[in-house]
Motif scaffolding. Structure first.
Motif, PDB file in Angstrom:
ATOM      1  N   GLN A  70       4.057   9.687  -5.535  1.00  0.00           N
ATOM      2  CA  GLN A  70       2.895  10.377  -6.102  1.00  0.00           C
ATOM      3  C   GLN A  70       3.052  11.878  -5.916  1.00  0.00           C
ATOM      4  O   GLN A  70       3.334  12.357  -4.830  1.00  0.00           O
ATOM      5  CB  GLN A  70       1.602   9.923  -5.429  1.00  0.00           C
TER       6      GLN A  70
ATOM      7  N   ASN B 169       1.756   4.584  -2.921  1.00  0.00           N
ATOM      8  CA  ASN B 169       1.658   6.033  -2.663  1.00  0.00           C
ATOM      9  C   ASN B 169       2.980   6.760  -2.826  1.00  0.00           C
ATOM     10  O   ASN B 169       2.989   7.962  -3.078  1.00  0.00           O
ATOM     11  CB  ASN B 169       1.117   6.280  -1.252  1.00  0.00           C
ATOM     12  N   ARG B 170       4.091   6.063  -2.657  1.00  0.00           N
ATOM     13  CA  ARG B 170       5.397   6.726  -2.764  1.00  0.00           C
ATOM     14  C   ARG B 170       5.600   7.272  -4.165  1.00  0.00           C
ATOM     15  O   ARG B 170       5.307   6.613  -5.146  1.00  0.00           O
ATOM     16  CB  ARG B 170       6.510   5.757  -2.426  1.00  0.00           C
TER      17      ARG B 170
ATOM     18  N   ARG C  31       4.930  12.648  -2.342  1.00  0.00           N
ATOM     19  CA  ARG C  31       4.929  11.779  -1.163  1.00  0.00           C
ATOM     20  C   ARG C  31       6.125  10.838  -1.251  1.00  0.00           C
ATOM     21  O   ARG C  31       6.297  10.127  -2.238  1.00  0.00           O
ATOM     22  CB  ARG C  31       3.637  10.969  -1.114  1.00  0.00           C
TER      23      ARG C  31
ATOM     24  N   GLN D 169       0.832  -1.206   0.000  1.00  0.00           N
ATOM     25  CA  GLN D 169       0.000   0.000   0.000  1.00  0.00           C
ATOM     26  C   GLN D 169       0.870   1.261   0.000  1.00  0.00           C
ATOM     27  O   GLN D 169       0.665   2.182  -0.767  1.00  0.00           O
ATOM     28  CB  GLN D 169      -0.921   0.002   1.215  1.00  0.00           C
TER      29      GLN D 169
END
Length: 144
Positions: free
Chosen positions: A31, A28-29, A142, A24
């Motif tokens: 983005q 997200n990394r 992020r 998960q």
């Protein structure tokens, strides 16, 4: 020297949840996102020294820049600063809100900052405003 593959083996995500690969989190990394806030001083007058919390920046996020897009110029002397809890001018000192409509002002003080703990992006008025309309855009990525 060992070669480790983060996609397989001890670093992989498996049905039992073993390994330290965070599927998960990995999604997200990297983005990129932009936080946009609109200010209308003709609707809500802004006094000199007024402080506004524009947005919250989560831990693990790098701010890549702050821009201000002017929709309507103030019509008189009017500047503002953009910063955070470390400094009221971290990203810009003296953005001119009496500039030409349609002009985008970019960060001039600091272009990038990594936040290891959550923080606020702050706007401080240096002069009163009762006509300016503008957007503040905070460009982020992020990392964790």
């Amino acid at each position: 020297m060992a070669t480790n593959d983060w996609r397989t083996g001890t670093y992989a995500n498996d049905p039992q949840g073993r390994g330290n690969f965070d599927k998960q989190g990995e999604v997200n990394r990297g983005q990129k996102f932009t936080i946009v806030r609109y200010f209308d001083a003709s609707a809500v007058n802004m006094a000199s020294a007024d402080l506004f919390k524009i947005c919250t920046i989560d831990a693990g996020v790098m701010v890549e820049g702050v821009k201000v897009a002017i929709g309507t110029a103030e019509g008189g002397t009017c500047t503002m600063d953009i910063g955070d809890s470390a400094s009221g001018t971290t990203f810009d000192d003296g953005i001119d809100l009496n500039g030409t409509a349609g002009v985008v002002e970019s960060s001039s003080t600091l272009l990038q900052k990594y936040y290891s703990a959550a923080n606020y992006i702050l706007l401080t008025m240096n002069n009163a405003a009762d006509a300016a309309k503008f957007w503040v855009l905070v460009d982020c990525v992020r990392l964790t």
